[in-house]
Each structure stands twice: as structure tokens, then as C-alpha cells.
Motif scaffolding. Structure first.
Motif, PDB file in Angstrom:
ATOM      1  N   ALA A   1       0.827  -1.213   0.000  1.00 55.00           N
ATOM      2  CA  ALA A   1       0.000   0.000   0.000  1.00 55.00           C
ATOM      3  C   ALA A   1       0.856   1.256   0.000  1.00 55.00           C
ATOM      4  O   ALA A   1       0.553   2.235  -0.691  1.00 55.00           O
ATOM      5  CB  ALA A   1      -0.936  -0.003   1.209  1.00 55.00           C
ATOM      6  N   LEU A   2       1.943   1.257   0.766  1.00 52.49           N
ATOM      7  CA  LEU A   2       2.843   2.413   0.757  1.00 52.49           C
ATOM      8  C   LEU A   2       3.644   2.458  -0.534  1.00 52.49           C
ATOM      9  O   LEU A   2       3.984   3.539  -1.027  1.00 52.49           O
ATOM     10  CB  LEU A   2       3.784   2.356   1.961  1.00 52.49           C
ATOM     11  CG  LEU A   2       3.145   2.579   3.332  1.00 52.49           C
ATOM     12  CD1 LEU A   2       4.209   2.560   4.419  1.00 52.49           C
ATOM     13  CD2 LEU A   2       2.371   3.889   3.377  1.00 52.49           C
ATOM     14  N   GLY A   3       3.943   1.278  -1.088  1.00 57.35           N
ATOM     15  CA  GLY A   3       4.660   1.230  -2.357  1.00 57.35           C
ATOM     16  C   GLY A   3       3.898   1.903  -3.478  1.00 57.35           C
ATOM     17  O   GLY A   3       4.494   2.448  -4.413  1.00 57.35           O
ATOM     18  N   VAL A   4       2.557   1.876  -3.398  1.00 51.39           N
ATOM     19  CA  VAL A   4       1.732   2.568  -4.400  1.00 51.39           C
ATOM     20  C   VAL A   4       2.086   4.049  -4.440  1.00 51.39           C
ATOM     21  O   VAL A   4       2.172   4.663  -5.509  1.00 51.39           O
ATOM     22  CB  VAL A   4       0.230   2.389  -4.075  1.00 51.39           C
ATOM     23  CG1 VAL A   4      -0.623   3.304  -4.952  1.00 51.39           C
ATOM     24  CG2 VAL A   4      -0.187   0.938  -4.263  1.00 51.39           C
ATOM     25  N   HIS A   5       2.312   4.647  -3.264  1.00 51.46           N
ATOM     26  CA  HIS A   5       2.507   6.094  -3.176  1.00 51.46           C
ATOM     27  C   HIS A   5       3.976   6.512  -3.217  1.00 51.46           C
ATOM     28  O   HIS A   5       4.286   7.624  -3.653  1.00 51.46           O
ATOM     29  CB  HIS A   5       1.865   6.617  -1.892  1.00 51.46           C
ATOM     30  CG  HIS A   5       0.406   6.301  -1.790  1.00 51.46           C
ATOM     31  ND1 HIS A   5      -0.535   6.867  -2.615  1.00 51.46           N
ATOM     32  CD2 HIS A   5      -0.267   5.431  -0.988  1.00 51.46           C
ATOM     33  CE1 HIS A   5      -1.736   6.381  -2.316  1.00 51.46           C
ATOM     34  NE2 HIS A   5      -1.597   5.507  -1.339  1.00 51.46           N
ATOM     35  N   ALA A   6       4.880   5.619  -2.768  1.00 53.95           N
ATOM     36  CA  ALA A   6       6.302   5.976  -2.758  1.00 53.95           C
ATOM     37  C   ALA A   6       6.999   5.583  -4.052  1.00 53.95           C
ATOM     38  O   ALA A   6       7.930   6.255  -4.488  1.00 53.95           O
ATOM     39  CB  ALA A   6       6.995   5.310  -1.573  1.00 53.95           C
ATOM     40  N   GLY A   7       6.558   4.480  -4.655  1.00 55.91           N
ATOM     41  CA  GLY A   7       7.165   4.020  -5.894  1.00 55.91           C
ATOM     42  C   GLY A   7       8.416   3.196  -5.662  1.00 55.91           C
ATOM     43  O   GLY A   7       9.043   3.267  -4.599  1.00 55.91           O
ATOM     44  N   PRO A   8       8.807   2.384  -6.645  1.00 56.35           N
ATOM     45  CA  PRO A   8      10.002   1.546  -6.518  1.00 56.35           C
ATOM     46  C   PRO A   8      11.245   2.398  -6.275  1.00 56.35           C
ATOM     47  O   PRO A   8      11.373   3.502  -6.811  1.00 56.35           O
ATOM     48  CB  PRO A   8      10.085   0.836  -7.873  1.00 56.35           C
ATOM     49  CG  PRO A   8       8.740   0.974  -8.486  1.00 56.35           C
ATOM     50  CD  PRO A   8       8.155   2.239  -7.964  1.00 56.35           C
ATOM     51  N   GLY A   9      12.151   1.864  -5.463  1.00 60.97           N
ATOM     52  CA  GLY A   9      13.408   2.554  -5.200  1.00 60.97           C
ATOM     53  C   GLY A   9      13.404   3.410  -3.955  1.00 60.97           C
ATOM     54  O   GLY A   9      14.462   3.858  -3.502  1.00 60.97           O
ATOM     55  N   ALA A  10      12.238   3.651  -3.374  1.00 58.56           N
ATOM     56  CA  ALA A  10      12.172   4.458  -2.155  1.00 58.56           C
ATOM     57  C   ALA A  10      12.824   3.703  -1.001  1.00 58.56           C
ATOM     58  O   ALA A  10      12.834   2.474  -0.962  1.00 58.56           O
ATOM     59  CB  ALA A  10      10.723   4.791  -1.818  1.00 58.56           C
ATOM     60  N   ALA A  11      13.371   4.454  -0.052  1.00 57.65           N
ATOM     61  CA  ALA A  11      13.988   3.848   1.129  1.00 57.65           C
ATOM     62  C   ALA A  11      13.848   4.811   2.298  1.00 57.65           C
ATOM     63  O   ALA A  11      13.783   6.033   2.111  1.00 57.65           O
ATOM     64  CB  ALA A  11      15.454   3.524   0.876  1.00 57.65           C
TER      65      ALA A  11
END
Length: 597
Positions: free
Chosen positions: A580-590
Motif C-alpha cells: 500500500a505504501l509502495g503505491v505512493h512511494a514508488g520503486p526505489g524508495a527507502a
């Protein structure tokens, strides 16, 4: 349409549903844990084992029933915990052997496979006892083998065999006096029945979801056990996982036999899970290492566990609840019995339950392949109400710590639901004003306080302290996901893309995202993120860190390594952000979260 065969996807979804049901009933299983040692952890061990199995199932993309069964067996063996977990691992090992070479299994093939599973489960135990999970597995498998030709489809077969398993479960106190004395059924056997309940629910509904509270009728049932740690002959529950070649399980079993009891040697000739209650754990590890590489090993003090489980019947009166934007290592959710209300993730018309029916790996694979942008929807008040009422089965009070109200309407749903259950359980709802691993650190702080027996007011005070002192700093690889979700305007996002900016952000005291810095490359962003954390953590004591990533394990490893080196830490936990957070942060976020005094 009748279900007359099992293929890979059906077996996978059935077992995931069964795992969900068992994990849901973890606390009840801990409460009735008496045999072989009343240390109050059977539910936790079975839940951890089945969580590993469910993850293995979710990550298996093969359509054949044998390939899925192998994935289940491998995951069970790797993740097995405790006596019942080791038995489950051998059960799945036997199931995979029984399904060997099959693309799909009809009811006759399934009946043969579960017979193999029951047989191997019993053979793994050095001294099998009747009235345990072994008895229920045997009776269930026998019923299926005797009845499969007389029923029309799998849902009917599972329904009728569940009744047989439940009858066998209810007879366990007749076969083990210690159960009758404590006024309970065998916890491991009850866990297996819960597994079957989840499987049946999926077979009948086609859905993997939390099973309605209406069928729960256990209340605050707890085994009647006197606190007597000195009665535990062998102090350490000792476990090891060995990888080697041509491992002679029988010889290994014979060598370990004299070191304790409750011994299980499960697995294959290449991978073996060892479980034994002993006073000589180091000797067990030394012998195990002669047969191959010792991948992991652990020893738990059962006398200490027994004292914590039985010295005060109301020791943990406060349940901890959160939502799936809370990122913690998966075992922590089970270890602290944190209840989670999931967000829904959707790709077009296809919906998934965050962290339940979609893993982070699945999410990023679909994100790369899909022509439809993913979306999320917050839990409804009814979702929270169901979890609150579930908590009320074993707790008088609960604390719900929720995703920042400035970022989502999830907090409002949690608050509305709390108003509807005030006659059942005293619920306090806190705005964490944070998300991701920062929310994870807050929740873990509260869970540790609850586990120590603190009152609701004390747990709430500790959580509020953590909310004020936790810090989250994160980087995103690109702004596309933030633009899609409306977190960044098209104008600002377009400029950021044109300049290849990598924003570094935090969540401020109002619970809103705020830009701290900008970088022009991923490498520069990682370095800036670490420098910001070093500066802000300077002078704090008792620092706790956690790192999260969105399909960026190398970035996470770099961040954790920098933290270990600078702050002289032995370990920095790393976890994936929720889909769910990946939807808003996008790949590569850390992200890095830290909490200190």
C-alpha cells in the motif's frame, strides 16, 4: 461449479486462507497451551510457521499442485517454530511427496497424499503421543481416505473431514490426562483444526479474508496451570536447521535422543529441522553441525516462558492494534501479537488485501507489467470493528495506533469503529502522526509495554512518548508515484522529473510530508539521507533504528551498514514497505526511522 480437483493456485490459496485463520487464533492457542510444556507459545510458534508457509505460497508462481506443495514444504521447514511447527513442517513435506509429479490432484490423489503426510508427521517424532496434533492429523487423513469416493467435491470432503477432525480434537483430553486436568483440548491439535477451518472457508467462498467473529466462541478460555517452572525437566526448547547431503535422519535422531524429550527430526535427506527440549543446547548444535551447515539455531528458556505465561492470568490486558501502513519485520507482528487492519490495494478491477493476499514481490512484479496504475482504499469502520471485537475475546482494553490522520482517512475509520464497541472493550485510538517503520517503532514500543503488564494508561503514555520522539527520513527514486497519488502537484512533479531530482522527505509534527533536501542522483540521495539521520540522532541515548525499502534491497543494505558503522550497532532491522505504501512511494524508495531518549 463443483471443485473436483486441486491445481497449484487452488492449493496455494487454500493454504493461505488456512494460515490466516490460524494466525487469527494465535492468542487462544497460547492460552490453552499445556503439552508438552505449558510455556504459552504454541499459538505463536504455529503462527510463525504458517506465516512462512503463506509467504512461500504467495511467491510460488507455478501452476502445478506438486510445485506449490514443494514450495509449501520448503517454506514450512525453513520457518518451523516449536514442537507443533516442526510437525506441520513434516506434514507439508509428506504432502509434497504424496503429490510428486502431479499437475493437479483429484480427490483420490489428495486422499493418498494426506495419508503420506500423516504417516511422515508421526515418523518424525521420537516418542509420539496420542491426544496431540498427531492424533487429529491421523484421524482427519483416515476419514478422507475412507470417504473420498462417497462425496461429490472438495468443499464437501473438507467440510465433512473438518467435522471428523473436530470430534478427534474434542477427544484429546481423554487421551492426555494433563489436558483434562487443565480443562482444555490440545493446543497444537486445535491449531490444525483452525487451519482446516480457513481452508474450508476459502473452498466455500472463494475468498481469503479474516473469518467473521460469529464463529468464535472461545472467550477467555485459559488452561488451569499452576506456576511451577521447577517441574519443567528440560529447560531449553532448542531448534536448528541443517543443510547438507545424504543426511541420515534416523542416525541423527538416535544421537539426539538421550539429550532430552519432545524431539522431532523433520525434513529430507538434504534439509532437516531439529526440535528438542534439552538442558544441553550447545551439544545439540554441535551434533547437528556434523551433518551439514547450521543455517540457524535458537534456544528458548521454557521455565522463563512458563513463569511469564502463568504467574498472572491478566498479565497482558492491553491489545495493540494498527493498520497495514505499519512496517515491522513480519515476525514482530506475531511475536507481540499485534493485530493489523489491512488496506486494500487494487490494479484496476483486481483487489488485494495489503500484506495478506499480495506480497511486496508480487506488487512490484505487477507494477512493472500492468498498464493500469495501482490504487489504495482505506479500511472501512466495519473492518476495524471486527478486529476490535476479536481483541475483546481476550482483552479488556486495547490501544489502536494508526497511520497519520493528515495522510489518510484511516484514523477516522478507526475512531468511528471504537465508538460502536465501547460496551465490549475499552479502546483508545491514537494518531501516530507517522507511517512506515516510524509507525512500526511506535507500535513496537507500545507492544513491549503491554507485554510487560503495563496498564492501558501506561501503554498509551509510552506510545505518546514514542510519537513525539520518533523520526522518519526517506528518499524516493522518482516523483511519478507521488504525482499519481496527488501527494505532489503536476507542476512541481514535472519540474522534479525534468531536473532528475531525488527528494528527501520527513513526516513533520503535524503528520504531513515535508521536503528536507534534494539530490540529483540516487547515490547522492543515499548519502544525504544518512547525514541527516546522523545529525538528528546525535546526542540521543538508547537509539533504536529500522530501515525500510520499496524493492530496493541494495539501498537498504547500504543505509543499514552506514548506521551500524557510525552508531556502533550490532544489527539494524530491514523490512520491505507495505504494498500500500509502495503505491505512493514508488520503486526505489527507502527510509530510516529512529527512536531515542
Amino acid at each position: 461449479m463443483p471443485i473436483t480437483y486441486l491445481d497449484g493456485p487452488r492449493l496455494k490459496d487454500s493454504v493461505i486462507a488456512g494460515a490466516q485463520r490460524l494466525i487469527q487464533m494465535q492468542e487462544h492457542l497460547n492460552n490453552i497451551n499445556v503439552f508438552p510444556v505449558p510455556d504459552g507459545d504454541t499459538g505463536t510458534n504455529m503462527a510463525l510457521t504458517m506465516r512462512s508457509v503463506a509467504e512461500g505460497a504467495l511467491n510460488c508462481k507455478d501452476a502445478s499442485v506438486h510445485a506449490v506443495s514443494v514450495a509449501l514444504a520448503d517454506s514450512a521447514l525453513m520457518g518451523a517454530r516449536g514442537n507443533s511447527g516442526a510437525i506441520l513442517a513434516q506434514f507439508f513435506q509428506g504432502l509434497s511427496e504424496g503429490l510428486n509429479g502431479k499437475t493437479r490432484a483429484d480427490m483420490g490423489g489428495f486422499a493418498s497424499a494426506v495419508n503420506v503426510a500423516a504417516k511422515l508427521s508421526r515418523e518424525a517424532i521420537a516418542e509420539p503421543r496420542e491426544g496431540t496434533i498427531l492424533t487429529v492429523i491421523h484421524d482427519w487423513a483416515e476419514y478422507i481416505h475412507a470417504r473420498w469416493e462417497k462425496v461429490a467435491d472438495f468443499p464437501t470432503l473438507i467440510h465433512d473431514s473438518l467435522n471428523a477432525a473436530t470430534e478427534s480434537l474434542n477427544r484429546t483430553p481423554e487421551k492426555l490426562k494433563v489436558l483434562a486436568k487443565a480443562g482444555v483440548v490440545d493446543a497444537g491439535a486445535q491449531g490444525f483444526v483452525h487451519l482446516l477451518e480457513g481452508i474450508l472457508h476459502f473452498m466455500q467462498s472463494g475468498k481469503i479474508e479474516r473469518i467473521a467473529r460469529g464463529i468464535l466462541s472461545f472467550g477467555n478460555v485459559k488452561a488451569k496451570v499452576e506456576e511451577a517452572p521447577e517441574d519443567i525437566t528440560f529447560q531449553y526448547c532448542t531448534q536448528a536447521f541443517v543443510v547438507g547431503k545424504d543426511i541420515d535422519r534416523q542416525t541423527l535422531k538416535n544421537r539426539l535422543r538421550e539429550l532430552g524429550d519432545s524431539m522431532i527430526v523433520a525434513g529430507s535427506n538434504e534439509r532437516v529441522r531439529i526440535h528438542i527440549h534439552t538442558n544441553e543446547p550447545d551439544t545439540v548444535f554441535a551434533i547437528a553441525s556434523e551433518y551439514g551447515e547450521l543455517i540457524n539455531s535458537k534456544k528458548d528458556d521454557m521455565r522463563g516462558q512458563h513463569t511469564r505465561a502463568h504467574h498472572d492470568p491478566a498479565a497482558q490486558t492491553v491489545a495493540i492494534i494498527t493498520d497495514s501502513s505499519c512496517d515491522l519485520p513480519g515476525d514482530d507482528f506475531i511475536r507481540y501479537n499485534v493485530r493489523m487492519v489491512p488496506v486494500v490495494v487494487a490494479f484496476g478491477n483486481k483487489s488485494y488485501i495489503d500484506k495478506v493476499t499480495i506480497t511486496d514481490r508480487d506488487f512490484y512484479q505487477q507494477l512493472a507489467a500492468s498498464t493500469v496504475n495501482p490504487t489504495t482504499s482505506q479500511p472501512a469502520p466495519g473492518d476495524f470493528k471486527e478486529v476490535y471485537l476479536d481483541a475483546a475475546q481476550n482483552h479488556r482494553e486495547a490501544l489502536a495506533i494508526i497511520l497519520s490522520g493528515s495522510l489518510s482517512g484511516t484514523l477516522q475509520a478507526a475512531q468511528l469503529a471504537a465508538q460502536t464497541v465501547h460496551n465490549d472493550v475499552n479502546i483508545r485510538v491514537l494518531d501516530s502522526k507517522n507511517v512506515c517503520v516510524a509507525l512500526g517503532l511506535i507500535v513496537r514500543e507500545a507492544a513491549e509495554a503491554a507485554e510487560s503488564g503495563a496498564s492501558l494508561a501506561e501503554v498509551e503514555k509510552r506510545a505518546e512518548w514514542a510519537i513525539k520522539n520518533v523520526r522518519l527520513v526517506f528518499m524516493v527514486e522518482g516523483v511519478e508515484a507521488l504525482m499519481r497519488s496527488g501527494r505532489v502537484s503536476r507542476l512541481r512533479g514535472g519540474m522534479a522529473r525534468m531536473l532528475n531530482l531525488k527528494p528527501i522527505l520527513t513526516i513533520n509534527t503535524e503528520g504531513k510530508a515535508q521536503v528536507l533536501a534534494k539530490a540529483f542522483s540516487s547515490r547522492q540521495a543515499r548519502k544525504k539521507l544518512v547525514e541527516i539521520v546522523k545529525k538528528e540522532a546525535r546526542g540521543k541515548r538508547n537509539l533504536r533504528f529500522m530501515v525500510a525499502h520499496a524493492n530496493a534491497p541494495e539501498t537498504a543494505a547500504f543505509l543499514a551498514g552506514q548506521l551500524r558503522k557510525h552508531f556502533e550497532l550490532r544489527d539494524v532491522p530491514i523490512t520491505s514497505v507495505s504494498p500500500a505504501l509502495g503505491v505512493h512511494a514508488g520503486p526505489g524508495a527507502a527510509a530510516i526511522a529512529f527512536l531515542g531518549e
